[in-house]
Design an enzyme around this catalytic site. Structure first.
Site, PDB file in Angstrom:
ATOM      1  N   CYS A  84       0.880  -7.680  -1.952  1.00  0.00           N
ATOM      2  CA  CYS A  84       1.387  -9.038  -1.766  1.00  0.00           C
ATOM      3  C   CYS A  84       0.920  -9.633  -0.431  1.00  0.00           C
ATOM      4  O   CYS A  84      -0.251  -9.946  -0.288  1.00  0.00           O
ATOM      5  CB  CYS A  84       2.891  -9.060  -1.955  1.00  0.00           C
ATOM      6  SG  CYS A  84       3.478 -10.667  -2.469  1.00  0.00           S
ATOM      7  N   HIS A 179       4.300  -5.844  -6.555  1.00  0.00           N
ATOM      8  CA  HIS A 179       4.995  -4.844  -5.724  1.00  0.00           C
ATOM      9  C   HIS A 179       5.241  -3.542  -6.496  1.00  0.00           C
ATOM     10  O   HIS A 179       6.333  -3.367  -7.051  1.00  0.00           O
ATOM     11  CB  HIS A 179       6.340  -5.403  -5.262  1.00  0.00           C
ATOM     12  CG  HIS A 179       6.231  -6.525  -4.284  1.00  0.00           C
ATOM     13  ND1 HIS A 179       6.277  -6.323  -2.923  1.00  0.00           N
ATOM     14  CD2 HIS A 179       6.057  -7.849  -4.472  1.00  0.00           C
ATOM     15  CE1 HIS A 179       6.143  -7.486  -2.300  1.00  0.00           C
ATOM     16  NE2 HIS A 179       6.010  -8.427  -3.225  1.00  0.00           N
ATOM     17  N   GLU A 181       5.980  -0.797  -5.358  1.00  0.00           N
ATOM     18  CA  GLU A 181       7.026  -0.011  -4.684  1.00  0.00           C
ATOM     19  C   GLU A 181       8.428  -0.421  -5.131  1.00  0.00           C
ATOM     20  O   GLU A 181       9.397   0.235  -4.815  1.00  0.00           O
ATOM     21  CB  GLU A 181       6.886  -0.151  -3.152  1.00  0.00           C
ATOM     22  CG  GLU A 181       7.381  -1.453  -2.532  1.00  0.00           C
ATOM     23  CD  GLU A 181       6.458  -2.664  -2.774  1.00  0.00           C
ATOM     24  OE1 GLU A 181       5.468  -2.540  -3.519  1.00  0.00           O
ATOM     25  OE2 GLU A 181       6.772  -3.744  -2.226  1.00  0.00           O
TER      26      GLU A 181
HETATM   27  N1  GLN Z   1       3.901 -15.446  -0.149  1.00  0.00           N
HETATM   28  C1  GLN Z   1       3.919 -14.464   0.879  1.00  0.00           C
HETATM   29  C2  GLN Z   1       2.795 -14.666   1.878  1.00  0.00           C
HETATM   30  O1  GLN Z   1       1.826 -15.282   1.579  1.00  0.00           O
HETATM   31  C3  GLN Z   1       3.844 -13.062   0.322  1.00  0.00           C
HETATM   32  C4  GLN Z   1       5.095 -12.700  -0.417  1.00  0.00           C
HETATM   33  C5  GLN Z   1       5.383 -11.238  -0.501  1.00  0.00           C
HETATM   34  O2  GLN Z   1       4.777 -10.424   0.184  1.00  0.00           O
HETATM   35  N2  GLN Z   1       6.364 -10.882  -1.297  1.00  0.00           N
HETATM   36  O3  GLN Z   1       2.856 -14.200   2.958  1.00  0.00           O
END
Ligand code: GLN
Length: 196
Positions: A84, A179, A181
């Site tokens: 992410c 994610h 995890e």
């Molecule tokens: N939208 C977030 C970002 O760009 C990432 C979201 C997340 O890690 N759950 O930093």
């Protein structure tokens, strides 16, 4: 063997637990450490960059001197998994939002990232995805997830959702928009273990 989870912000504990479970399953022993300060990254054999807020993470990692350490070990071939916000940070290029914030990326993978690609209505959702090398679908959890909108020749696409790239690998690095995890399914952490 030592695996470091960057612990500045975000889903740290979940990654520590998930990689520990994967190690146990593989009957492998390794120390899993949380990294908040400079000096530890060079002692690790693999690194995990968790989700969180990529602008904050990038800023704090830069200030602490961790970003520079990660760049060095990544280029030396140390396996890195970014999830992410971790995906955002691994990217070399970003969309308008990334340009507007001027956020600092680690610039390690030859990918272009679109932050918050899944829009407002779908800020968080789960769905079954196909992931290269896995025999059955993986339940992926997306939280304000990014997507990959472009990639270079050394990048292997590992997963797409509705035609949007959500996971990719480049040599020793793997970037995931979701994610792994946050679910009990250890297969993606198992896959990461196969890197080292
Ligand atoms: N939208 C977030 C970002 O760009 C990432 C979201 C997340 O890690 N759950 O930093």
């Amino acid at each position: 063997m030592r695996i470091g989870v960057i612990a500045i912000q975000g889903n740290v504990e979940e990654h520590v637990n998930a990689i520990q479970r994967a190690l146990d399953r593989a009957c492998r022993r390794a120390e899993v450490i949380k990294i908040k300060h400079k000096g530890l990254v060079p002692t690790c054999d693999a690194l995990i960059l968790p989700g969180g807020e990529s602008t904050t993470l990038g800023r704090l990692m830069g200030k602490e001197g961790i970003s520079e350490e990660i760049r060095k070990v990544a280029q030396a071939g140390v396996p890195i998994m970014g999830t992410c916000a971790g995906l955002v940070l691994l990217a070399k290029r970003g969309d308008e939002q990334v340009k507007k914030t001027g956020q600092s990326l680690l610039s390690l993978m030859d990918i272009t990232v679109n932050r918050n690609a899944f829009g407002r209505q779908k800020e968080s959702f789960e769905c079954l995805i196909d992931f290269k090398g896995l025999e059955s679908p993986f339940n992926a959890v997306f939280i304000r997830a990014p997507s990959i909108t472009g990639f270079g020749k050394d990048v292997e696409v590992l997963s797409e959702y509705n035609g949007v790239i959500i996971a990719a690998r480049e040599k020793n690095m793997i970037a995931l928009a979701f994610h792994p995890e946050l679910t009990d399914d250890p297969r993606i952490h198992d896959y990461f273990l196969s890197f080292f």
